[in-house]
Design a protein around this motif. Structure first.
Motif, short mmCIF file in Angstrom:
data_model
loop_
_atom_site.label_atom_id
_atom_site.label_comp_id
_atom_site.label_asym_id
_atom_site.label_seq_id
_atom_site.Cartn_x
_atom_site.Cartn_y
_atom_site.Cartn_z
N LEU A 1 -3.44 35.94 95.08
CA LEU A 1 -3.70 34.70 95.79
C LEU A 1 -4.81 33.87 95.15
O LEU A 1 -4.72 32.66 95.07
CB LEU A 1 -4.04 34.99 97.25
N THR A 2 -5.88 34.51 94.72
CA THR A 2 -7.02 33.76 94.16
C THR A 2 -6.85 33.46 92.68
O THR A 2 -7.64 32.70 92.12
CB THR A 2 -8.33 34.54 94.37
N VAL B 1 -3.66 29.88 94.17
CA VAL B 1 -2.86 29.11 95.11
C VAL B 1 -3.34 27.66 95.06
O VAL B 1 -4.54 27.39 95.10
CB VAL B 1 -3.00 29.67 96.54
N LYS B 2 -2.41 26.74 94.99
CA LYS B 2 -2.74 25.32 94.93
C LYS B 2 -2.95 24.77 96.34
O LYS B 2 -2.47 25.34 97.31
CB LYS B 2 -1.64 24.56 94.20
N GLU C 1 0.13 24.18 98.46
CA GLU C 1 0.77 25.41 98.94
C GLU C 1 0.06 25.90 100.20
O GLU C 1 0.72 26.40 101.13
CB GLU C 1 0.73 26.47 97.86
N ILE C 2 -1.24 25.75 100.24
CA ILE C 2 -2.00 26.14 101.44
C ILE C 2 -1.64 25.24 102.61
O ILE C 2 -1.40 25.70 103.72
CB ILE C 2 -3.52 26.10 101.15
N SER D 1 1.71 25.99 103.98
CA SER D 1 1.75 27.29 104.65
C SER D 1 1.01 27.29 105.97
O SER D 1 1.30 28.12 106.84
CB SER D 1 1.16 28.36 103.73
N VAL E 1 3.32 31.54 102.20
CA VAL E 1 2.48 31.39 101.02
C VAL E 1 2.85 32.41 99.94
O VAL E 1 2.83 32.09 98.75
CB VAL E 1 0.97 31.44 101.35
N LYS F 1 4.52 30.96 96.43
CA LYS F 1 3.68 31.22 95.25
C LYS F 1 4.52 31.73 94.09
O LYS F 1 4.21 31.50 92.93
CB LYS F 1 2.59 32.24 95.61
N ARG F 2 5.62 32.39 94.40
CA ARG F 2 6.49 32.95 93.36
C ARG F 2 7.50 31.95 92.81
O ARG F 2 8.16 32.22 91.82
CB ARG F 2 7.24 34.16 93.92
N LYS G 1 9.75 24.69 96.75
CA LYS G 1 8.63 25.09 97.61
C LYS G 1 8.65 24.30 98.92
O LYS G 1 8.41 24.86 99.98
CB LYS G 1 7.30 24.85 96.90
N SER H 1 9.27 25.85 102.61
CA SER H 1 8.24 25.63 103.63
C SER H 1 8.82 24.97 104.88
O SER H 1 8.44 25.32 106.00
CB SER H 1 7.11 24.78 103.06
#
Length: 161
Positions: free
Chosen positions: A56-57, A74-75, A78-79, A82, A122, A126-127, A134, A138
């Motif tokens: 994640l980081t 994670v951008k 994306e946060i 999520s 998330v 992320k994948r 994405k 979502s």
């Protein structure tokens, strides 16, 4: 989660991290590195390799003088994508006017369900590489969260009537 990176100086780097335990394994050119400490590894020829970060980081591997970005962090979008299911249920579940239109289960149960599906979102997005995919994932996760909480809300209203 498995990530394969090709570096000019080091060669092929394979990074594996388990989702549940966070156990990390690193391979360089097909050879597994020996784990010396929590985030310190050693190659077959004795070179130290230090791993910083996680899925994640963002993760970077430092082998000798060479530093390689293995996983991007994670951008921000994306946060945001999520967190939206959690925010939707928290706002909708605490509004009596909205719950009169469509009842959803809120509180601890709704918060737990929406937090679980937000975390799942998330990890999934992320994948994925493509932005449009994405967004589609979502939106589907947002709809699934609302559907589950709505179904439980209708079940609760029916049980109390």
């Amino acid at each position: 989660m498995r990530q394969v990176i090709q570096d000019d100086k080091i060669g092929e780097i394979i990074y594996e991290e388990t989702f549940w335990t966070g156990k990390k394994t690193v391979y360089i050119n097909g050879q597994p590195l020996n784990k010396v400490a929590k985030n310190t590894f050693e190659t077959a020829d004795g070179t130290k390799a230090e791993l910083k970060g996680n899925f994640l980081t963002g993760a970077t591997l430092t082998v000798g003088e060479n530093q390689v970005r293995i996983v991007n962090p994670v951008k921000w979008y994306e946060i945001v994508m999520s967190v939206l299911p959690f925010i939707l249920i928290m706002i909708w579940g605490n509004s009596t006017a909205l719950c009169k239109i469509v009842p959803v289960i809120g509180g601890a149960i709704g918060g737990g369900i929406s937090a679980l599906l937000s975390a799942t979102n998330v990890v999934i997005i992320k994948r994925v590489d493509k932005l449009w995919l994405k967004i589609v994932i979502s939106v589907a996760m947002l709809a699934a969260t609302f559907g589950v909480c709505c179904g439980l809300g209708y079940a609760l209203v029916a049980a109390l009537s």
